[in-house]
Enzyme design. Structure first.
Site, PDB file in Angstrom:
ATOM      1  N   LYS A   6       0.860  -1.186   0.000  1.00  0.00           N
ATOM      2  CA  LYS A   6       0.000   0.000   0.000  1.00  0.00           C
ATOM      3  C   LYS A   6       0.895   1.233   0.000  1.00  0.00           C
ATOM      4  O   LYS A   6       1.749   1.380   0.869  1.00  0.00           O
ATOM      5  CB  LYS A   6      -0.900   0.003   1.238  1.00  0.00           C
TER       6      LYS A   6
ATOM      7  N   VAL B 238       9.313  -5.222   6.374  1.00  0.00           N
ATOM      8  CA  VAL B 238       8.472  -5.072   7.561  1.00  0.00           C
ATOM      9  C   VAL B 238       8.750  -3.715   8.210  1.00  0.00           C
ATOM     10  O   VAL B 238       9.866  -3.203   8.158  1.00  0.00           O
ATOM     11  CB  VAL B 238       8.758  -6.222   8.554  1.00  0.00           C
ATOM     12  N   ALA B 239       7.707  -3.117   8.829  1.00  0.00           N
ATOM     13  CA  ALA B 239       7.822  -1.789   9.454  1.00  0.00           C
ATOM     14  C   ALA B 239       8.394  -0.806   8.448  1.00  0.00           C
ATOM     15  O   ALA B 239       9.354  -0.090   8.714  1.00  0.00           O
ATOM     16  CB  ALA B 239       8.674  -1.852  10.724  1.00  0.00           C
TER      17      ALA B 239
ATOM     18  N   GLY C  31       2.329  -0.760   4.565  1.00  0.00           N
ATOM     19  CA  GLY C  31       1.175  -1.548   4.997  1.00  0.00           C
ATOM     20  C   GLY C  31       1.297  -3.029   4.773  1.00  0.00           C
ATOM     21  O   GLY C  31       0.283  -3.705   4.559  1.00  0.00           O
TER      22      GLY C  31
ATOM     23  N   GLY D 135       1.974  -5.652   6.785  1.00  0.00           N
ATOM     24  CA  GLY D 135       1.206  -6.451   7.737  1.00  0.00           C
ATOM     25  C   GLY D 135      -0.283  -6.237   7.608  1.00  0.00           C
ATOM     26  O   GLY D 135      -1.077  -7.182   7.712  1.00  0.00           O
ATOM     27  N   SER D 136      -0.688  -4.993   7.361  1.00  0.00           N
ATOM     28  CA  SER D 136      -2.116  -4.693   7.181  1.00  0.00           C
ATOM     29  C   SER D 136      -2.660  -5.359   5.926  1.00  0.00           C
ATOM     30  O   SER D 136      -3.783  -5.873   5.916  1.00  0.00           O
ATOM     31  CB  SER D 136      -2.322  -3.180   7.099  1.00  0.00           C
ATOM     32  N   SER D 137      -1.863  -5.348   4.857  1.00  0.00           N
ATOM     33  CA  SER D 137      -2.292  -5.990   3.617  1.00  0.00           C
ATOM     34  C   SER D 137      -2.389  -7.500   3.796  1.00  0.00           C
ATOM     35  O   SER D 137      -3.304  -8.147   3.271  1.00  0.00           O
ATOM     36  CB  SER D 137      -1.323  -5.635   2.486  1.00  0.00           C
TER      37      SER D 137
ATOM     38  N   ASP E  26      -5.008   0.552   8.973  1.00  0.00           N
ATOM     39  CA  ASP E  26      -4.782   0.434   7.535  1.00  0.00           C
ATOM     40  C   ASP E  26      -5.446  -0.792   6.917  1.00  0.00           C
ATOM     41  O   ASP E  26      -5.417  -0.948   5.691  1.00  0.00           O
ATOM     42  CB  ASP E  26      -3.278   0.377   7.234  1.00  0.00           C
TER      43      ASP E  26
END
Length: 291
Positions: A11, A98-99, A103, A105-107, A139
């Site tokens: 994202k 990551v981080a 997005g 983890g959100s995706s 997110d």
């Protein structure tokens, strides 16, 4: 039933205006034009009696403890909201950093909800699916249907799908994980405080590439300056992108450290990615398209 598979694309916040901190809950109110990249994690679901997760791929290590992964968190929220929900074993192949402000983890969490919805014959706008997305993270709702749209509120207000032209782009992450909390701390807004700045440009329902640039160029990412104080290497990554032939705009996504650039064409994006990989072989660099 056979294995269900979906992609969890990066994202990208083409714009990110912070309006202030809400007096009620202290969340930061925002307006953001969001698009999605071709690069993605991949998530599979094998129907079965229990919720489990296995993670593989080049960025699997930094993804953190399995039991706290957003994939399982989202799935558990949905299971709590739907009696008799059919479950299964998730297999996540991590390609995205990551981080990183994109997005990932959100995706991944949204992808888990899509697969469970498919397995159980639920629409993506089914109330329990929406509730599970919101409960998992700010997110996650915009990632449920990964197409360009506006985000508002604290991320929970999702606008209609926008017809954005597909934009040649390059994503660059300098290998430094950046948590959101320190960036917002560096922004330094007190609860109830508003952030001055020009209003977000009006975004039409259908935009060609030049029109997209016309919208996002005068806009901004209000987290870019505070993120630079947390991870100065972000500035180096932006400088490398701006220095490439055909770069039309370079900006940070989310709270960093990933930055992106829009290019004149795919060839220019590919050449830029090659040049940056040669200059910084330890960085994550991906030519892509955003839409």
């Amino acid at each position: 039933m056979s294995v269900l598979t979906t992609r969890a694309p990066a994202k990208i916040n083409l714009t990110l205006h912070i309006l202030g901190r809400r007096p009620g809950d202290g969340y930061h109110a925002l307006e953001s034009l969001v698009a999605f990249a071709d690069v993605a994690d991949t998530l599979e679901l094998v129907p079965g009696p229990d919720l489990t997760l296995d993670i593989s791929g080049p960025t699997a290590g930094p993804a953190g403890p399995l039991d706290d992964n957003l994939v399982l968190r989202a799935a558990r929220h949905l299971a709590a909201g739907v009696d008799g929900l059919r479950l299964g074993a998730f297999r996540l192949h991590k390609q995205l950093p990551v981080a990183a402000g994109i997005g990932g983890g959100s995706s991944d969490a949204a992808a888990a909800l899509r697969l469970l919805a498919e397995l159980n014959g639920l629409a993506l706008d089914y109330p329990a699916v929406i509730a599970a997305a919101r409960a998992t993270g700010a997110d996650v709702p915009v990632c449920l249907d990964p197409r360009a749209r506006m985000m508002r509120g604290a991320g929970e207000e999702i606008g209609p799908v926008l017809g954005l032209a597909s934009l040649p782009a390059v994503l660059v992450n300098p290998g430094v994980p950046v948590s959101t909390a320190p960036v917002f701390k560096a922004l330094g807004l007190a609860v109830g405080q508003q952030l001055d700045g020009a209003e977000h440009p009006v975004v039409g329902a259908s935009l060609d590439a030049d029109a997209v640039l016309g919208v996002i160029a005068p806009a901004r990412n209000d987290l870019e300056a505070p993120a630079l104080t947390v991870a100065p290497v972000i500035g180096e990554a932006l400088g490398l992108l701006w220095a490439q032939a055909g770069c039309r705009l370079a900006r940070m996504s989310g709270s960093g450290a990933t930055v992106f650039a829009i290019f004149s064409d795919d060839g220019a994006a590919e050449m830029a990615a090659g040049a940056i990989r040669a200059a910084q072989p330890g960085w994550w660099v991906e030519p892509t398209r955003l839409a």
